[in-house]
Design a protein around this motif. Structure first.
Motif, PDB file in Angstrom:
ATOM      1  N   GLN A   1       4.587   6.627   4.877  1.00 37.81           N
ATOM      2  CA  GLN A   1       5.202   6.815   6.189  1.00 37.81           C
ATOM      3  C   GLN A   1       6.243   5.739   6.482  1.00 37.81           C
ATOM      4  O   GLN A   1       7.182   5.967   7.248  1.00 37.81           O
ATOM      5  CB  GLN A   1       4.125   6.814   7.274  1.00 37.81           C
ATOM      6  CG  GLN A   1       3.232   8.041   7.250  1.00 37.81           C
ATOM      7  CD  GLN A   1       1.990   7.892   8.133  1.00 37.81           C
ATOM      8  OE1 GLN A   1       1.799   6.862   8.792  1.00 37.81           O
ATOM      9  NE2 GLN A   1       1.146   8.904   8.144  1.00 37.81           N
ATOM     10  N   ALA A   2       6.085   4.560   5.850  1.00 33.83           N
ATOM     11  CA  ALA A   2       7.045   3.472   6.020  1.00 33.83           C
ATOM     12  C   ALA A   2       8.260   3.646   5.111  1.00 33.83           C
ATOM     13  O   ALA A   2       9.147   2.802   5.095  1.00 33.83           O
ATOM     14  CB  ALA A   2       6.373   2.129   5.746  1.00 33.83           C
ATOM     15  N   GLY A   3       8.296   4.756   4.352  1.00 35.74           N
ATOM     16  CA  GLY A   3       9.449   5.041   3.506  1.00 35.74           C
ATOM     17  C   GLY A   3       9.365   4.474   2.108  1.00 35.74           C
ATOM     18  O   GLY A   3      10.364   4.487   1.372  1.00 35.74           O
TER      19      GLY A   3
ATOM     20  N   VAL B   1       6.449   0.460  18.957  1.00 39.17           N
ATOM     21  CA  VAL B   1       5.434  -0.294  18.218  1.00 39.17           C
ATOM     22  C   VAL B   1       5.322   0.220  16.787  1.00 39.17           C
ATOM     23  O   VAL B   1       5.289  -0.560  15.826  1.00 39.17           O
ATOM     24  CB  VAL B   1       4.070  -0.205  18.930  1.00 39.17           C
ATOM     25  CG1 VAL B   1       2.978  -0.846  18.075  1.00 39.17           C
ATOM     26  CG2 VAL B   1       4.130  -0.879  20.294  1.00 39.17           C
ATOM     27  N   THR B   2       5.283   1.545  16.631  1.00 39.34           N
ATOM     28  CA  THR B   2       5.147   2.142  15.295  1.00 39.34           C
ATOM     29  C   THR B   2       6.320   1.784  14.400  1.00 39.34           C
ATOM     30  O   THR B   2       6.141   1.365  13.245  1.00 39.34           O
ATOM     31  CB  THR B   2       5.031   3.675  15.402  1.00 39.34           C
ATOM     32  OG1 THR B   2       3.850   4.000  16.142  1.00 39.34           O
ATOM     33  CG2 THR B   2       4.953   4.315  14.018  1.00 39.34           C
ATOM     34  N   ASN B   3       7.545   1.926  14.924  1.00 38.35           N
ATOM     35  CA  ASN B   3       8.723   1.634  14.115  1.00 38.35           C
ATOM     36  C   ASN B   3       8.819   0.155  13.757  1.00 38.35           C
ATOM     37  O   ASN B   3       9.227  -0.197  12.646  1.00 38.35           O
ATOM     38  CB  ASN B   3       9.991   2.090  14.849  1.00 38.35           C
ATOM     39  CG  ASN B   3      10.189   3.589  14.753  1.00 38.35           C
ATOM     40  OD1 ASN B   3      10.268   4.144  13.669  1.00 38.35           O
ATOM     41  ND2 ASN B   3      10.265   4.258  15.883  1.00 38.35           N
ATOM     42  N   PHE B   4       8.416  -0.719  14.674  1.00 40.05           N
ATOM     43  CA  PHE B   4       8.436  -2.151  14.370  1.00 40.05           C
ATOM     44  C   PHE B   4       7.424  -2.486  13.282  1.00 40.05           C
ATOM     45  O   PHE B   4       7.728  -3.236  12.344  1.00 40.05           O
ATOM     46  CB  PHE B   4       8.147  -2.973  15.623  1.00 40.05           C
ATOM     47  CG  PHE B   4       8.233  -4.460  15.385  1.00 40.05           C
ATOM     48  CD1 PHE B   4       9.449  -5.111  15.485  1.00 40.05           C
ATOM     49  CD2 PHE B   4       7.105  -5.193  15.049  1.00 40.05           C
ATOM     50  CE1 PHE B   4       9.544  -6.478  15.245  1.00 40.05           C
ATOM     51  CE2 PHE B   4       7.190  -6.556  14.806  1.00 40.05           C
ATOM     52  CZ  PHE B   4       8.416  -7.205  14.908  1.00 40.05           C
ATOM     53  N   GLU B   5       6.217  -1.934  13.386  1.00 42.71           N
ATOM     54  CA  GLU B   5       5.189  -2.230  12.387  1.00 42.71           C
ATOM     55  C   GLU B   5       5.585  -1.717  11.007  1.00 42.71           C
ATOM     56  O   GLU B   5       5.345  -2.389   9.991  1.00 42.71           O
ATOM     57  CB  GLU B   5       3.852  -1.616  12.824  1.00 42.71           C
ATOM     58  CG  GLU B   5       3.236  -2.338  14.022  1.00 42.71           C
ATOM     59  CD  GLU B   5       1.910  -1.725  14.445  1.00 42.71           C
ATOM     60  OE1 GLU B   5       1.602  -0.610  13.964  1.00 42.71           O
ATOM     61  OE2 GLU B   5       1.203  -2.358  15.245  1.00 42.71           O
TER      62      GLU B   5
ATOM     63  N   ILE C   1      -1.140  -4.268  -1.753  1.00 39.56           N
ATOM     64  CA  ILE C   1      -1.057  -3.044  -2.556  1.00 39.56           C
ATOM     65  C   ILE C   1       0.365  -2.839  -3.051  1.00 39.56           C
ATOM     66  O   ILE C   1       0.597  -2.523  -4.242  1.00 39.56           O
ATOM     67  CB  ILE C   1      -1.532  -1.826  -1.738  1.00 39.56           C
ATOM     68  CG1 ILE C   1      -3.041  -1.918  -1.472  1.00 39.56           C
ATOM     69  CG2 ILE C   1      -1.209  -0.518  -2.475  1.00 39.56           C
ATOM     70  CD1 ILE C   1      -3.568  -0.847  -0.525  1.00 39.56           C
ATOM     71  N   LEU C   2       1.342  -3.030  -2.171  1.00 37.29           N
ATOM     72  CA  LEU C   2       2.741  -2.867  -2.566  1.00 37.29           C
ATOM     73  C   LEU C   2       3.119  -3.871  -3.643  1.00 37.29           C
ATOM     74  O   LEU C   2       3.819  -3.532  -4.605  1.00 37.29           O
ATOM     75  CB  LEU C   2       3.646  -3.038  -1.342  1.00 37.29           C
ATOM     76  CG  LEU C   2       5.153  -2.936  -1.594  1.00 37.29           C
ATOM     77  CD1 LEU C   2       5.510  -1.601  -2.228  1.00 37.29           C
ATOM     78  CD2 LEU C   2       5.924  -3.138  -0.300  1.00 37.29           C
ATOM     79  N   THR C   3       2.637  -5.111  -3.506  1.00 36.93           N
ATOM     80  CA  THR C   3       2.928  -6.135  -4.512  1.00 36.93           C
ATOM     81  C   THR C   3       2.370  -5.735  -5.874  1.00 36.93           C
ATOM     82  O   THR C   3       3.036  -5.892  -6.907  1.00 36.93           O
ATOM     83  CB  THR C   3       2.342  -7.493  -4.079  1.00 36.93           C
ATOM     84  OG1 THR C   3       2.909  -7.875  -2.822  1.00 36.93           O
ATOM     85  CG2 THR C   3       2.633  -8.568  -5.104  1.00 36.93           C
ATOM     86  N   LEU C   4       1.164  -5.193  -5.889  1.00 36.81           N
ATOM     87  CA  LEU C   4       0.564  -4.743  -7.142  1.00 36.81           C
ATOM     88  C   LEU C   4       1.351  -3.587  -7.751  1.00 36.81           C
ATOM     89  O   LEU C   4       1.601  -3.545  -8.959  1.00 36.81           O
ATOM     90  CB  LEU C   4      -0.891  -4.321  -6.907  1.00 36.81           C
ATOM     91  CG  LEU C   4      -1.890  -5.448  -6.596  1.00 36.81           C
ATOM     92  CD1 LEU C   4      -3.235  -4.863  -6.195  1.00 36.81           C
ATOM     93  CD2 LEU C   4      -2.059  -6.368  -7.803  1.00 36.81           C
TER      94      LEU C   4
ATOM     95  N   ASP D   1      -4.267   3.864   3.509  1.00 41.36           N
ATOM     96  CA  ASP D   1      -3.270   2.829   3.238  1.00 41.36           C
ATOM     97  C   ASP D   1      -2.067   3.405   2.502  1.00 41.36           C
ATOM     98  O   ASP D   1      -0.915   3.082   2.818  1.00 41.36           O
ATOM     99  CB  ASP D   1      -3.881   1.699   2.405  1.00 41.36           C
ATOM    100  CG  ASP D   1      -4.867   0.845   3.191  1.00 41.36           C
ATOM    101  OD1 ASP D   1      -4.856   0.938   4.439  1.00 41.36           O
ATOM    102  OD2 ASP D   1      -5.637   0.097   2.575  1.00 41.36           O
ATOM    103  N   ILE D   2      -2.317   4.250   1.523  1.00 42.69           N
ATOM    104  CA  ILE D   2      -1.227   4.863   0.760  1.00 42.69           C
ATOM    105  C   ILE D   2      -0.370   5.730   1.673  1.00 42.69           C
ATOM    106  O   ILE D   2       0.862   5.720   1.587  1.00 42.69           O
ATOM    107  CB  ILE D   2      -1.779   5.685  -0.418  1.00 42.69           C
ATOM    108  CG1 ILE D   2      -2.478   4.772  -1.447  1.00 42.69           C
ATOM    109  CG2 ILE D   2      -0.662   6.490  -1.091  1.00 42.69           C
ATOM    110  CD1 ILE D   2      -1.568   3.760  -2.106  1.00 42.69           C
ATOM    111  N   ARG D   3      -1.013   6.461   2.591  1.00 44.17           N
ATOM    112  CA  ARG D   3      -0.250   7.276   3.541  1.00 44.17           C
ATOM    113  C   ARG D   3       0.611   6.399   4.447  1.00 44.17           C
ATOM    114  O   ARG D   3       1.744   6.753   4.783  1.00 44.17           O
ATOM    115  CB  ARG D   3      -1.192   8.153   4.376  1.00 44.17           C
ATOM    116  CG  ARG D   3      -1.727   9.371   3.622  1.00 44.17           C
ATOM    117  CD  ARG D   3      -2.289  10.409   4.584  1.00 44.17           C
ATOM    118  NE  ARG D   3      -3.436   9.913   5.322  1.00 44.17           N
ATOM    119  CZ  ARG D   3      -4.696   9.991   4.893  1.00 44.17           C
ATOM    120  NH1 ARG D   3      -4.951  10.567   3.733  1.00 44.17           N
ATOM    121  NH2 ARG D   3      -5.679   9.534   5.643  1.00 44.17           N
ATOM    122  N   LYS D   4       0.086   5.229   4.839  1.00 49.60           N
ATOM    123  CA  LYS D   4       0.845   4.300   5.668  1.00 49.60           C
ATOM    124  C   LYS D   4       2.102   3.822   4.930  1.00 49.60           C
ATOM    125  O   LYS D   4       3.192   3.743   5.506  1.00 49.60           O
ATOM    126  CB  LYS D   4      -0.019   3.092   6.034  1.00 49.60           C
ATOM    127  CG  LYS D   4      -0.930   3.296   7.219  1.00 49.60           C
ATOM    128  CD  LYS D   4      -0.150   3.130   8.517  1.00 49.60           C
ATOM    129  CE  LYS D   4      -1.073   3.121   9.715  1.00 49.60           C
ATOM    130  NZ  LYS D   4      -0.320   3.025  10.985  1.00 49.60           N
TER     131      LYS D   4
END
Length: 230
Positions: free
Chosen positions: A45-47, A95-99, A10-13, A39-42
């Motif tokens: 959340q990853a910035g 785990v969350t921050n690594f992912e 999705i990010l690539t698109l 997915d968009i919320r994820k």
């Protein structure tokens, strides 16, 4: 396709400057629209600055770019392997921050590297024979306290002890054993260095007040105070 692989796709698109609707993405990846919303919320959340244009779809904020870092296949494989090892830790914040960090990193993988890394991901398994499972959610905050020399207040319960004690500590170092994270700190209650299992910390508070570094050395500590995993 795994969720992580779909997030990267999705990010690539979106990086291609295309404006995409949730319905288009759902059809492309053969998932529900609700899954695309998650997915968009994820990604958010990853910035990653995903912009929602009402009635038209999603795009990336103007000017957003990913650093032109290139990974070799061996380097990508090392990250995939680390992901499996990290998933075994019992601290959810770590785990969350690594992912979230790995999602950003994978967005710059070349397509061929990305495909091979996903293949490797499906072929790695980590088995944990250690039975005790006590979760924690403090590791990421405590790491910041260590590097910024912030005092920490904790409520701590030792093994086989029903009582919880209040401690003010200076956090200095971390190590992991049997999937448990151990924090070495100067403890004002005992007036010496003490080892604290992070999963036995019932409450913690990072103070704004900072302490003077005592130049703690973990190797020297182990020579005089071998750790008893209780």
């Amino acid at each position: 396709m795994s969720q992580l692989s779909r997030l990267i796709s999705i990010l690539t698109l979106l990086k291609s400057k295309r404006l995409l609707t949730a319905t288009e993405l759902a059809q492309r990846f053969e998932v529900s629209v609700r899954t695309i919303y998650r997915d968009i919320r994820k990604l958010e959340q990853a910035g990653i600055p995903v912009t929602t244009i009402e009635g038209r779809g999603y795009s990336l904020m103007d000017g957003y770019t990913v650093a032109p870092v290139q990974f070799t296949e061996k380097q990508a494989n090392a990250l995939i392997t680390a992901q499996h090892l990290v998933s075994q830790t019992n601290d959810s914040s770590f785990v969350t921050n690594f992912e979230e960090a790995l999602t950003k990193i994978k967005s710059v993988f070349r397509t061929s590297i990305q495909e091979k890394s996903e293949l490797l991901n499906s072929k790695i398994f980590v088995f944990d024979s250690y039975n005790e499972k006590i979760s924690s959610n403090a590791l990421s905050e405590i790491q910041l306290a260590i590097t910024n020399f912030n005092y920490v207040e904790i409520n701590y319960r030792k093994a086989n002890d029903p009582n919880i004690t209040f401690r003010k500590i200076e956090p200095y170092a971390l190590f992991s054993t049997n999937n448990k994270w151990i924090l070495i700190s100067w403890c004002y209650l005992r007036n010496t260095y003490r080892a604290f299992r992070i999963d036995r910390i019932h409450h913690f508070k990072i103070l704004n007040e900072t302490f003077q570094d005592r130049k703690f050395n973990l190797q020297e500590y182990f020579k005089t105070c071998p750790f008893d995993d209780k």
